[in-house]
Design an enzyme around this catalytic site. Structure first.
Site, PDB file in Angstrom:
ATOM      1  N   HIS A  46       0.885  -1.169   0.000  1.00 63.52           N
ATOM      2  CA  HIS A  46       0.000   0.000   0.000  1.00 63.52           C
ATOM      3  C   HIS A  46       0.922   1.216   0.000  1.00 63.52           C
ATOM      4  CE1 HIS A  46      -2.339  -3.015   2.333  1.00 63.52           C
ATOM      5  NE2 HIS A  46      -3.424  -2.431   1.863  1.00 63.52           N
TER       6      HIS A  46
ATOM      7  N   ASP B 223       2.226   2.027   3.401  1.00 58.33           N
ATOM      8  CA  ASP B 223       3.155   1.083   4.047  1.00 58.33           C
ATOM      9  C   ASP B 223       4.585   1.507   3.772  1.00 58.33           C
ATOM     10  OD1 ASP B 223       0.894  -0.576   4.243  1.00 58.33           O
ATOM     11  OD2 ASP B 223       1.491  -1.751   2.481  1.00 58.33           O
TER      12      ASP B 223
HETATM   13  C1  XUL Z   1      -7.374  -6.648   4.464  1.00 58.82           C
HETATM   14  C2  XUL Z   1      -6.605  -7.052   3.281  1.00 58.82           C
HETATM   15  C3  XUL Z   1      -5.787  -5.997   2.652  1.00 58.82           C
HETATM   16  C4  XUL Z   1      -5.728  -6.073   1.172  1.00 58.82           C
HETATM   17  C5  XUL Z   1      -5.014  -4.932   0.513  1.00 58.82           C
HETATM   18  O1  XUL Z   1      -8.124  -7.644   5.041  1.00 58.82           O
HETATM   19  O2  XUL Z   1      -6.620  -8.197   2.902  1.00 58.82           O
HETATM   20  O3  XUL Z   1      -4.525  -6.045   3.208  1.00 58.82           O
HETATM   21  O4  XUL Z   1      -5.122  -7.256   0.746  1.00 58.82           O
HETATM   22  O5  XUL Z   1      -5.553  -3.700   0.864  1.00 58.82           O
END
Ligand code: XUL
Ligand code: CO
Length: 436
Positions: A101, A104
């Site tokens: 993300h 992150d």
């Molecule tokens: C949350 C989840 C996230 C997604 C990406 O449950 O799985 O980490 O994979 O936003």
């Protein structure tokens, strides 16, 4: 920079008789199974948010993770140091991909402009690390759920300014993903849902979500990003109800709003569990629509009702996942991203290795077992034969769409009571156990 994992060597394949916990017993990257190497089948990914950013806090207690390379600050030099720790980790593990993300990898600033500059500064480092190691970005995404501005949703917020902020954030995350050669881009809508219908106009929110995704498609075309968009189903947590609740709901939404050609699904095991489905169910729903894109590989705890994001070690699970992956012809842009975290009790850096090695070995065995089941052919032959009455005669006419209720009535009057065959569930469960 100093090594982040100085005591840990490159993890090697030592085979099933090895007693070295820091070795692969089954995952042998270059070993060919069913015409492809294991690493081509699996396309493993490290989830940056868990491996590098998860402090291992839970709702009842603070973080426990010991990460000596991380000074705990939100500084850019710290974020850049973390990049090299992550790439050292991937390199020692022999994993080729990572996923992130935006927030992150780089800290959120006081303004959007500052956040974008932070992201650029860390993307420079990610680019250098990718070039130095040959590691690649499986997919990127924007965190549209952590900041307080998104507490009532991002694309589905009742506030248009929040919608605009989220759009600006996705624009940037998409551009950075493109710049880093990302093979896909994921949308997971943790806050795209509601806490209560008493304050929610669901139809309007769904229209906004679709509008948001269409705008993202427009921008993807504008910048020449060719990878697929993934939507990741999950029924709840953090919202009470999330609009992308399961594979079928996502597909229905994508079809209703004319988005099917631009999206595939990124399926996560623990999300399937929360939706009351098996992972295999979700995978078959997606594959039947030609929309099985990628997998967030993890597992939940059957006794805890939340998204515990554990590493997958269950061979029945990995076998079923690999059966579906092989049957769809393998991943193209997708892969097996370990969206999983070590337990709060497993706070040492070496635990990150134990966790990923275990997941990779479990998938290697799942792959071999799945391929053996397919090579053997009895399971698939049994299923095909179970539908044999549709291969000819009246059944073939049903499938071809060339019969009518009148003809089916006449057929039934002439042929009487159908002769059923046993479903043979126990026989087939035993057959599968021959390969485990
Ligand atoms: C949350 C989840 C996230 C997604 C990406 O449950 O799985 O980490 O994979 O936003
Ligand atoms: Co996920």
């Amino acid at each position: 920079m100093n090594e982040a994992f100085p005591d840990i060597p490159k993890i090697a394949f030592e085979g099933p008789t090895s007693r070295n916990p820091l070795s692969f017993k089954h995952y042998n990257a270059e070993e060919v199974v069913g015409g492809k190497t294991m690493k081509e089948h699996m396309r493993f990914g490290v989830a940056y948010w868990h491996a590098m950013r998860n402090s291992l806090a839970d709702p009842f207690g603070m973080g426990t993770a010991q990460r000596p390379w991380d000074d705990g600050t939100d500084s850019i030099p710290n974020a850049q140091r973390r990049v090299w720790a992550c790439f050292e980790f991937m390199d020692k593990l022999g994993v080729d991909y990572y996923c992130f993300h935006d927030r992150d990898v780089a800290p959120e600033g006081r303004t959007l402009a500052e956040s974008n500059a932070n992201l650029d500064a860390v993307a420079d480092e990610l680019e250098k690390a990718q070039q130095a190691t040959g590691k690649k970005l499986l997919w990127g995404t924007a965190c549209l759920f952590a900041h307080p501005r998104y507490c009532q949703g991002a694309a589905t917020s009742p506030n248009a300014h929040v919608f605009a902020y989220a759009a600006a954030q996705v624009k940037k995350a998409l551009e950075v993903t493109h710049r880093l050669g990302g093979e896909g881009y994921t949308f997971w809508g943790g806050r795209e849902g509601y806490a209560t219908l008493w304050n929610t106009n669901m139809k309007r929110e769904l229209d906004h979500l679709a509008r948001f995704l269409h705008l993202a498609v427009d921008h993807k075309k504008k910048i020449g990003f060719e990878g697929p968009f993934y939507i990741e189903p999950k029924p709840r947590e953090p919202s009470t109800h999330q609009y992308d609740s399961d594979a079928a709901a996502c597909l229905n939404f994508l079809r209703e709003y004319g988005l099917m050609e631009h999206f595939k699904l990124n399926l996560e095991t623990n999300h399937a569990t929360l939706a009351g489905h098996t992972m295999r169910h979700e995978m078959q729903v997606a594959a039947a629509a030609g929309a099985l894109g990628s997998v967030d590989a993890n597992t939940g705890d059957e006794l805890i009702g939340w998204d515990t994001d554990q590493f997958p070690t269950n061979l029945y699970l990995t076998t079923q996942i690999m059966l579906e992956v092989i049957k769809m012809g393998g991943f193209t842009t997708g892969g097996l991203n370990f969206d999983a975290k070590v337990r709060r009790e497993s706070f040492e850096p070496v635990d990150l290795f134990h966790a990923h090695i275990g997941g990779m070995d479990a998938f290697a065995r799942g792959l071999k077992i799945a391929q053996a089941i397919l090579d053997d052919g009895r399971l698939e032959a049994h299923i095909a034969q179970r539908y044999g009455t549709f291969d000819s005669g009246i059944g073939a006419k049903v499938e071809a769409g060339t019969t009518s209720f009148e003809e089916l009535e006449a057929f039934t009057l002439e042929n009487g009571e159908p002769l059923l065959a046993s479903g043979r569930q126990e026989f087939l469960e035993n057959l599968v156990n021959e390969f485990m």
